[in-house]
Design an enzyme around this catalytic site. Structure first.
Site, PDB file in Angstrom:
ATOM      1  N   LYS A   1      14.180   3.922   2.481  1.00 30.16           N
ATOM      2  CA  LYS A   1      13.296   4.290   1.596  1.00 30.16           C
ATOM      3  C   LYS A   1      13.872   4.353   0.056  1.00 30.16           C
ATOM      4  CE  LYS A   1      11.866   8.022  -0.190  1.00 30.16           C
ATOM      5  NZ  LYS A   1      11.462   8.816  -1.162  1.00 30.16           N
TER       6      LYS A   1
ATOM      7  N   CYS B   1     -13.890   9.647  -3.257  1.00 29.60           N
ATOM      8  CA  CYS B   1     -13.196   8.442  -2.901  1.00 29.60           C
ATOM      9  C   CYS B   1     -13.947   7.213  -2.726  1.00 29.60           C
ATOM     10  CB  CYS B   1     -12.223   8.471  -1.585  1.00 29.60           C
ATOM     11  SG  CYS B   1     -11.416   7.087  -0.917  1.00 29.60           S
TER      12      CYS B   1
END
Length: 420
Positions: A284, A362
């Site tokens: 990552k 959302c």
């Protein structure tokens, strides 16, 4: 724009910068001796991984040593949402039992539920959604091809719009923004690498504090490779003590500085393999660093937010960030590889939080695009029968068995995919 949480985080950073008497955590003699063991010929002691590959340095006085080959990336540890620490008791320690008085009506304890209340204070049923993961198709030649989820572009665009409305900590204090602009390109790349190495298991606001201390309290010109090579390990550990696993990160930074000086002419590697050869740097960090420092995007930087949210959307069913990266890279257009980490990290910091998701705010829930959205709460009423004793008046006591019913009310989340 709703920025109250960001304002609090920013205030925290500002207060920390103004405190001159910032005292570090206690250093044990064993740990101080291990930090002093750094030598110019590159013999660097590193801790050996414990359970899950990680040893928490703040719970032990001694750190065991191992070789560079045992280096791991700290943030590969599974995410634990609970922040409470339980004290371990030995066999001889007394127990602390807590008794409560039962009543006829009680509420059963349940885990913290996601916040369904929207900004206007209303709570209502949201639309249902179905999981539509990426499909694996094998052609006649035996080659496997993964097709993108059917509605991924609509989800992606909706998240982009939501991210424009709310400022997240990653927007102002993310690793890509912490390098100082007035430095040379080489020093800016080095600061980007250090910011990423400090960011494991650490909030962006806290990481910004540690980076600012390195940039201002090291000798002029501040956070550079030369100053990291010269700074005493004890002093370096004091400067970064606010971040998680600061003892391990002190060793990793000093060890990486020696490698950069000896093997890469004082600059950071310009390849994924070279970056991952540095202590404490995993896939990552490597992909994010290569993209931010060198401007080359060769893969997706998948952290806990990208891994968690993409699984909530049903794009795939993976158990580790590297599985998620392979799945996303198989179908996500390459031009979106750089921005998806920043996009989902900010989304996970403001709306789709690890604990207490704000599904009522959302857009994906309202449009029926998220199969993991909590669309409603239902009350489950359970009747429990018990026996009680009744005493009669006078000297004689008559025991009469009666039956009473106590009602237990429990709220359960109803996911969008469970709505029929």
């Amino acid at each position: 724009m709703k920025t109250s949480r960001i304002a609090r985080d920013t205030a925290k950073v500002a207060i920390s910068f103004s405190q001159a008497d910032c005292a570090p955590r206690r250093q044990t003699r064993a740990f101080a001796a291990s930090l002093q063991a750094f030598t110019a010929n590159g013999e660097v002691p590193l801790p050996s991984p414990g359970k899950n590959g990680v040893k928490r340095e703040d719970t032990s006085d001694d750190d065991s040593l191992s070789t560079l080959a045992s280096v791991f990336e700290i943030e590969d540890v599974p995410f634990e949402p609970s922040t409470s620490r339980k004290r371990k008791r030995s066999l001889g320690s007394p127990s602390t039992a807590i008794t409560t008085k039962s009543t006829s009506t009680s509420t059963r304890n349940s885990p913290r539920k996601p916040d369904l209340t929207s900004e206007d204070g209303t709570v209502g049923k949201l639309k249902k959604a179905k999981r539509q993961p990426a499909k694996r198709i094998v052609n006649e030649a035996g080659e496997a091809k993964i097709e993108a989820p059917a509605n991924w572009e609509e989800i992606y665009d909706a998240v982009r719009e939501m991210r424009k409305e709310r400022l997240a900590p990653v927007d102002t204090m993310g690793c890509e923004t912490l390098a100082e602009e007035h430095l040379t390109p080489r020093d800016k790349r080095f600061q980007t690498l250090i910011a990423l190495m400090l960011s494991s298991q650490t909030k962006d606001t806290t990481n910004a504090i540690a980076m600012r201390r390195l940039q201002t309290e090291l000798p002029s010109p501040g956070l550079t490779l030369e100053n990291i090579l010269q700074v005493d390990p004890i002093k370096l550990n004091e400067l970064i003590y606010v971040v998680g696993f600061h003892n391990n990160k002190t060793r990793y930074i000093k060890a990486a500085a020696l490698i950069l000086r000896d093997d890469y002419a004082g600059d950071i590697p310009d390849s994924i393999e070279g970056l991952m050869s540095l202590p404490g740097v995993g896939p990552k960090m490597a992909y994010l660093c290569l993209s931010a420092a060198w401007g080359r995007t060769e893969g997706i930087g998948v952290d806990v937010h990208v891994h968690r949210i993409s699984n909530l959307w049903g794009w795939h069913k993976t158990k580790a960030p590297e599985e998620t990266r392979a799945s996303l890279e198989a179908w996500l257009p390459r031009e979106r590889w750089h921005e998806i980490n920043h996009l989902l990290v900010g989304f996970g910091q403001t709306i789709c939080l690890p604990v207490g998701r704000k599904c009522g705010d959302c857009t994906l829930s309202k449009k029926g695009l998220c199969p993991s959205a909590v669309v409603d709460k239902k009350k489950v009423i359970k009747k429990v029968k018990g026996e009680v004793a009744a005493k009669g008046e006078g000297s004689e006591t008559v025991e009469v068995k009666q039956t009473e019913e106590s009602v237990v009310v429990k709220e359960e989340d109803v996911l969008a995919e469970d709505v029929k």
